[in-house]
Each structure stands twice: as C-alpha cells, then as structure tokens.
Scaffold this motif. Sequence first.
Motif, PDB file in Angstrom:
ATOM      1  N   ARG A   1     -31.467   0.102 134.268  1.00 20.20           N
ATOM      2  CA  ARG A   1     -31.631  -1.258 133.796  1.00 20.20           C
ATOM      3  C   ARG A   1     -32.027  -1.323 132.330  1.00 20.20           C
ATOM      4  NH1 ARG A   1     -34.180  -2.248 139.447  1.00 20.20           N
ATOM      5  NH2 ARG A   1     -36.022  -1.231 138.579  1.00 20.20           N
ATOM      6  N   GLY A   2     -32.725  -0.325 131.831  1.00 15.17           N
ATOM      7  CA  GLY A   2     -33.293  -0.400 130.490  1.00 15.17           C
ATOM      8  C   GLY A   2     -32.297  -0.525 129.355  1.00 15.17           C
ATOM      9  N   GLY A   3     -31.074  -0.073 129.568  1.00 16.72           N
ATOM     10  CA  GLY A   3     -30.098  -0.100 128.493  1.00 16.72           C
ATOM     11  C   GLY A   3     -29.358  -1.407 128.327  1.00 16.72           C
ATOM     12  N   VAL A   4     -29.550  -2.336 129.252  1.00 18.04           N
ATOM     13  CA  VAL A   4     -28.711  -3.545 129.251  1.00 18.04           C
ATOM     14  C   VAL A   4     -28.947  -4.424 128.029  1.00 18.04           C
ATOM     15  CG1 VAL A   4     -28.177  -5.679 130.495  1.00 18.04           C
ATOM     16  CG2 VAL A   4     -28.410  -3.535 131.750  1.00 18.04           C
ATOM     17  N   GLU A   5     -30.195  -4.708 127.703  1.00 15.41           N
ATOM     18  CA  GLU A   5     -30.461  -5.587 126.562  1.00 15.41           C
ATOM     19  C   GLU A   5     -30.069  -4.917 125.245  1.00 15.41           C
ATOM     20  OE1 GLU A   5     -33.926  -8.556 124.793  1.00 15.41           O
ATOM     21  OE2 GLU A   5     -34.414  -7.177 126.420  1.00 15.41           O
TER      22      GLU A   5
ATOM     23  N   LEU B   1     -26.223 -10.260 131.727  1.00  9.32           N
ATOM     24  CA  LEU B   1     -24.796 -10.115 132.007  1.00  9.32           C
ATOM     25  C   LEU B   1     -24.124 -11.486 132.131  1.00  9.32           C
ATOM     26  CD1 LEU B   1     -24.904  -7.172 134.570  1.00  9.32           C
ATOM     27  CD2 LEU B   1     -24.219  -7.073 132.164  1.00  9.32           C
ATOM     28  N   ALA B   2     -24.827 -12.439 132.717  1.00 14.74           N
ATOM     29  CA  ALA B   2     -24.282 -13.793 132.844  1.00 14.74           C
ATOM     30  C   ALA B   2     -24.103 -14.433 131.475  1.00 14.74           C
ATOM     31  CB  ALA B   2     -25.188 -14.655 133.715  1.00 14.74           C
ATOM     32  N   ALA B   3     -25.046 -14.179 130.580  1.00 16.19           N
ATOM     33  CA  ALA B   3     -24.962 -14.750 129.234  1.00 16.19           C
ATOM     34  C   ALA B   3     -23.800 -14.159 128.442  1.00 16.19           C
ATOM     35  CB  ALA B   3     -26.273 -14.487 128.474  1.00 16.19           C
TER      36      ALA B   3
END
Length: 211
Positions: free
Chosen positions: A35-39, A207-209
């Motif tokens: 999860r940490g890499g998403v932003e 991801l939605a954004a």
Amino acid sequence: MATIYRDRADAGAALAERLTALVGRSDVIVLALVRGGVEVAAVVAERIGAPLDILVVRKLGVPWAPEVAFGAIGPGGVQVLTDGPAGRLDQEEIDKVVQREKAELARREGLYRAGRRPLNLDGHTAVIVDDGLATGATARAAVAVTRQLGAQRVVLAVPVGSEEAYELLVASADEVVCLQRPPDFGAVGLYYEDFHEVSDAEVQATLAAEG
C-alpha cells in the motif's frame, strides 16, 4: 545530509523530477506497490503523464524467518521461487505459505482492482514505485513478477533505500532510480515527517481519484 520528505506525495514529486526522460512515452506504465507506494506513484504518474496501475505482490517468507523471501506470487497466478531459500523447503511447507499468501493477494486484488482490467504489461516499460527500500525483498519479487507479466523493460523507482537493497535491485531490474542511499539507513520511515500506515480506504480513494 539526508533529505526528509514531508509525506509520500512530496517524495513522489521529487522522484518524478528524476524520471523526466519518460515523459510523453506511450509505452510507460507506472505500477504502485501497495500500500505504501500508491501515493508516491500517483504523483509520479501525474507528473510524467503516464497511466497509473497497481501491482499486488505477496512475498513468500520462510516459515521460521518470514522476513527472508523464498519467492513471491502476483496477479494472474504468477509464482516465482528463488534458487536459494526455496531449495531448503519441502513442498508441503511451500504450499502452506503459498496458500496463505494467495488468500491475502486475492483479498487485496478484489479491493484495489475492482472495475479495473487485468494487468497487461506486454511490450511496456513498467516503472515500479514504492515509498522506500529496506531489505529490497518485496521490490525484487515485484520485478520478477512484472517480467513474468510481459514487461519489456523494468524500472524500479524509490525516494530512499538502503545500499544493500539498492545493490540487490540493480542486479534484477533494468534500471534503479533511488534518490538517496544514506550510509546509516536505519528504516524507511526515518526519511518522512508523515509516514503513517496507509489504509485500504486511502488506496481506494487515490485510485478512484486517478480515474
């Protein structure tokens, strides 16, 4: 002196500055390690004008030393075993770990890939992004899985990492972009003012954004 990032978005902006050679290339896809890499990856993808997707990879840890990877699993049934640690396990031990990690991978894929097409990397340059490299085991597994999914070229991009992890990835990825490798590394979180644990809801919102 090491750079301290305000948060993962700040780190993503700094990372994007080193990836400008990829701007405008139609073959590039940015893959966030959850999860940490998403932003971090969301900012990179926006700045270089590339599509963002996610790569759910589960490291297969040795039963008595889970931090030691003997392989990894990824989407589409991809499974990669390393030559070393895997050879010291019997098939029953391997199967037990694989089944447990498959369940978690399926859970995360169901959450994060809802409404998204299956990942197809054929002919693409895949830019794998995470918030940092500690041991490098998960990133190395991600590189192997990405190759299995058909990527033509694999770039690993992170804001910070240990020298040991960097060397490990240099041997497996086609290119490694690591903005800083402090000699007294310690831990990834030391290089962020805000290094909170990323929730499933935050991943879904990012991801939605991105649409």
